[in-house]
Scaffold this motif. Structure first.
Motif, PDB file in Angstrom:
ATOM      1  N   GLU A  12      -0.242  13.874   2.693  1.00 33.06           N
ATOM      2  CA  GLU A  12       0.366  12.961   0.991  1.00 33.06           C
ATOM      3  C   GLU A  12       2.047  13.911   1.161  1.00 33.06           C
ATOM      4  OE1 GLU A  12       0.376  10.362  -0.057  1.00 33.06           O
ATOM      5  OE2 GLU A  12      -1.303   9.804   0.761  1.00 33.06           O
ATOM      6  N   THR A  13       2.468  14.898   1.796  1.00 35.11           N
ATOM      7  CA  THR A  13       3.493  15.807   1.436  1.00 35.11           C
ATOM      8  C   THR A  13       3.850  15.709   3.196  1.00 35.11           C
ATOM      9  OG1 THR A  13       2.022  18.374   0.663  1.00 35.11           O
ATOM     10  CG2 THR A  13       4.069  18.289   2.242  1.00 35.11           C
ATOM     11  N   LEU A  14       3.074  15.470   4.415  1.00 37.43           N
ATOM     12  CA  LEU A  14       4.070  14.624   5.126  1.00 37.43           C
ATOM     13  C   LEU A  14       4.889  13.140   5.441  1.00 37.43           C
ATOM     14  CD1 LEU A  14       1.668  15.450   8.099  1.00 37.43           C
ATOM     15  CD2 LEU A  14       3.742  16.786   7.816  1.00 37.43           C
ATOM     16  N   LYS A  15       3.655  12.605   4.604  1.00 40.09           N
ATOM     17  CA  LYS A  15       4.203  11.072   3.386  1.00 40.09           C
ATOM     18  C   LYS A  15       5.603  10.546   3.032  1.00 40.09           C
ATOM     19  CE  LYS A  15       0.141   8.611   4.286  1.00 40.09           C
ATOM     20  NZ  LYS A  15      -0.875   7.508   2.924  1.00 40.09           N
ATOM     21  N   GLU A  16       5.842  12.387   1.807  1.00 40.56           N
ATOM     22  CA  GLU A  16       6.750  11.728   1.015  1.00 40.56           C
ATOM     23  C   GLU A  16       8.350  12.381   2.020  1.00 40.56           C
ATOM     24  OE1 GLU A  16       5.354  15.089  -1.569  1.00 40.56           O
ATOM     25  OE2 GLU A  16       3.924  13.658  -2.484  1.00 40.56           O
ATOM     26  N   ASN A  17       7.845  13.690   3.012  1.00 39.69           N
ATOM     27  CA  ASN A  17       9.008  13.257   4.179  1.00 39.69           C
ATOM     28  C   ASN A  17       9.310  12.761   5.380  1.00 39.69           C
ATOM     29  OD1 ASN A  17      10.259  15.953   3.062  1.00 39.69           O
ATOM     30  ND2 ASN A  17       7.697  16.205   2.960  1.00 39.69           N
ATOM     31  N   GLY A  18       8.700  11.405   4.640  1.00 44.21           N
ATOM     32  CA  GLY A  18       9.092  10.517   6.152  1.00 44.21           C
ATOM     33  C   GLY A  18       8.208  10.095   7.399  1.00 44.21           C
TER      34      GLY A  18
ATOM     35  N   VAL B 200       1.428   8.667   9.238  1.00 40.62           N
ATOM     36  CA  VAL B 200       0.494   8.685   9.418  1.00 40.62           C
ATOM     37  C   VAL B 200      -0.455   8.240  10.562  1.00 40.62           C
ATOM     38  CG1 VAL B 200      -1.263  10.071   9.355  1.00 40.62           C
ATOM     39  CG2 VAL B 200       0.733  10.424   7.853  1.00 40.62           C
ATOM     40  N   TYR B 201      -0.560   8.739  11.599  1.00 44.52           N
ATOM     41  CA  TYR B 201      -1.059   7.830  12.636  1.00 44.52           C
ATOM     42  C   TYR B 201      -2.843   8.255  12.945  1.00 44.52           C
ATOM     43  CZ  TYR B 201       2.583   5.693  14.170  1.00 44.52           C
ATOM     44  OH  TYR B 201       3.949   4.616  13.956  1.00 44.52           O
ATOM     45  N   GLY B 202      -3.683   8.370  12.446  1.00 47.54           N
ATOM     46  CA  GLY B 202      -5.236   7.744  12.951  1.00 47.54           C
ATOM     47  C   GLY B 202      -5.829   7.491  14.302  1.00 47.54           C
ATOM     48  N   THR B 203      -6.759   7.820  14.629  1.00 51.82           N
ATOM     49  CA  THR B 203      -7.609   8.221  15.606  1.00 51.82           C
ATOM     50  C   THR B 203      -8.898   6.909  15.751  1.00 51.82           C
ATOM     51  OG1 THR B 203      -7.717  10.366  16.221  1.00 51.82           O
ATOM     52  CG2 THR B 203      -6.705   9.029  17.251  1.00 51.82           C
ATOM     53  N   ALA B 204      -9.168   5.823  16.081  1.00 50.71           N
ATOM     54  CA  ALA B 204     -10.377   4.715  15.765  1.00 50.71           C
ATOM     55  C   ALA B 204     -10.864   4.280  17.013  1.00 50.71           C
ATOM     56  CB  ALA B 204     -10.298   4.987  14.746  1.00 50.71           C
ATOM     57  N   ALA B 205     -11.797   4.060  17.591  1.00 51.67           N
ATOM     58  CA  ALA B 205     -12.602   2.897  18.218  1.00 51.67           C
ATOM     59  C   ALA B 205     -11.773   1.706  17.874  1.00 51.67           C
ATOM     60  CB  ALA B 205     -13.807   3.408  18.908  1.00 51.67           C
ATOM     61  N   GLU B 206     -12.094   1.543  16.414  1.00 50.42           N
ATOM     62  CA  GLU B 206     -11.220   0.175  15.904  1.00 50.42           C
ATOM     63  C   GLU B 206     -10.479   0.249  15.354  1.00 50.42           C
ATOM     64  OE1 GLU B 206     -13.701   2.639  12.665  1.00 50.42           O
ATOM     65  OE2 GLU B 206     -13.980   2.279  15.145  1.00 50.42           O
TER      66      GLU B 206
ATOM     67  N   LEU C 122     -11.845  10.135   3.338  1.00 55.04           N
ATOM     68  CA  LEU C 122     -10.536  10.097   2.508  1.00 55.04           C
ATOM     69  C   LEU C 122      -9.568  10.646   3.177  1.00 55.04           C
ATOM     70  CD1 LEU C 122     -12.156  12.708  -0.362  1.00 55.04           C
ATOM     71  CD2 LEU C 122     -11.768  10.317  -0.763  1.00 55.04           C
ATOM     72  N   VAL C 123      -9.594  11.149   4.712  1.00 58.07           N
ATOM     73  CA  VAL C 123      -8.247  11.438   5.552  1.00 58.07           C
ATOM     74  C   VAL C 123      -7.888  10.151   6.197  1.00 58.07           C
ATOM     75  CG1 VAL C 123      -8.005  12.664   7.924  1.00 58.07           C
ATOM     76  CG2 VAL C 123      -9.118  13.425   6.196  1.00 58.07           C
ATOM     77  N   SER C 124      -9.236   9.543   6.743  1.00 59.59           N
ATOM     78  CA  SER C 124      -8.856   7.832   7.193  1.00 59.59           C
ATOM     79  C   SER C 124      -8.366   7.352   5.844  1.00 59.59           C
ATOM     80  CB  SER C 124     -10.390   7.722   7.404  1.00 59.59           C
ATOM     81  OG  SER C 124     -10.084   6.320   8.701  1.00 59.59           O
ATOM     82  N   GLU C 125      -8.504   7.461   5.306  1.00 62.91           N
ATOM     83  CA  GLU C 125      -7.310   6.161   3.989  1.00 62.91           C
ATOM     84  C   GLU C 125      -6.716   6.719   4.410  1.00 62.91           C
ATOM     85  OE1 GLU C 125     -10.606   6.387   1.106  1.00 62.91           O
ATOM     86  OE2 GLU C 125     -11.947   5.359   1.678  1.00 62.91           O
ATOM     87  N   ALA C 126      -6.494   8.300   3.691  1.00 62.07           N
ATOM     88  CA  ALA C 126      -4.768   8.882   3.861  1.00 62.07           C
ATOM     89  C   ALA C 126      -3.521   8.060   4.967  1.00 62.07           C
ATOM     90  CB  ALA C 126      -5.240   9.804   3.705  1.00 62.07           C
ATOM     91  N   CYS C 127      -4.787   8.239   6.121  1.00 58.86           N
ATOM     92  CA  CYS C 127      -3.434   6.983   7.347  1.00 58.86           C
ATOM     93  C   CYS C 127      -2.628   5.807   6.926  1.00 58.86           C
ATOM     94  CB  CYS C 127      -4.629   7.415   8.468  1.00 58.86           C
ATOM     95  SG  CYS C 127      -5.385   9.068   9.313  1.00 58.86           S
TER      96      CYS C 127
END
Length: 257
Positions: free
Chosen positions: A170-176, A179-185, A213-218
């Motif tokens: 969230e801190t990263l997002k607030e600074n523009g 966020v990219y997660g990695t998943a086969a799907e 939770l981390v996946s949902e935050a991406c």
């Protein structure tokens, strides 16, 4: 086996005085193991010092300490010292700002293998990342094994250790930062994903992938093309592929194709 013992010795502190003085001197400690069931004031004091210093305190059976100990005189406490000090998420963003570049951050979600973490840090340095974020719990810390696996790259990479990965995201997002997660799907293929802007890449564990939770935050989920019979990559290999595709796009200013 001897090699592993030598690696552990570089970062292991044993005994009450050794651990106490290291904490009082401000040495960065990753984790402190304390024998469960011991309630004397000295061990309580060490636990208090460790928590104030941001170290993870783990209570365990004394037999585990006996197995870990290299001196046979642990006195109910063993600490694992970090190979270097940690920074904050804001320090990572400042690093990018000072270089006049869009942030490129690697987030490790439960990378417990120290060799994997070391390899990720090494690639992050080579690809020009501005920092790596790791969680305090269920993740390897900056031990001597990680430092060696990184071929010394830990000395050049700002690394933040946080209590909560989703809060750091969230801190990263607030600074523009996107966020990219990695998943086969993942909905977006790697080579069709624009990584030229402010980017954080999240790498999950080999066994479980990203936590819910981390996946949902991406902001986005990205998949790496797979052509063979095996549909997953070693975590450090996956990190290398994403980091170098990001670097390629930034150097050429275009997507592949």
């Amino acid at each position: 086996m001897q090699k592993n013992i030598e690696e552990i010795n570089e970062s292991m502190l044993e005994g009450r005085n050794s651990v106490t003085e290291a904490l009082k001197a401000g040495r960065t400690i990753d984790k402190v193991f304390i024998a469960s069931g011991d309630t004397d004031s000295t061990l309580r004091y060490i636990a208090s010092l460790a928590k104030k210093a941001g170290a993870v305190v783990t209570y365990c059976d004394r037999r585990k300490l006996d197995t870990m100990s290299q001196t046979g005189q642990h006195q109910g406490v063993i600490a694992m010292a970090a190979a270097r000090s940690y920074c904050s998420v804001k320090d990572i963003l400042k690093n990018a700002e000072e270089k006049g570049e869009p942030p490129l951050v690697v987030i490790c979600d439960e990378i417990t293998d120290p060799h994997n973490l070391g390899a990720i840090i090494r690639t992050a340095v080579c690809a020009g990342a501005h920092g790596v974020i790791i969680p305090k719990r269920r993740n390897a810390g900056l031990t001597a094994v990680v430092s060696k696996a990184s071929a010394g790259a830990v000395e050049y990479m700002p690394i933040a250790r946080v209590s909560n990965l989703t809060s750091a995201i969230e801190t990263l997002k607030e600074n523009g930062v996107w966020v990219y997660g990695t998943a086969a799907e993942g909905a977006s293929g790697l080579y069709e994903t624009d990584l030229r802007g402010p980017v954080a890449i999240v790498i999950g564990s080999e066994g479980q992938g990203l936590g819910r939770l981390v996946s949902e935050a991406c902001d986005f989920m990205v998949s790496i093309p797979m052509k063979g019979q095996i549909n997953s990559l070693n975590a450090s290999n996956a990190a290398a592929i994403l980091l170098y595709e990001t670097l390629r796009q930034r150097m050429q200013g275009t997507l592949k194709g």
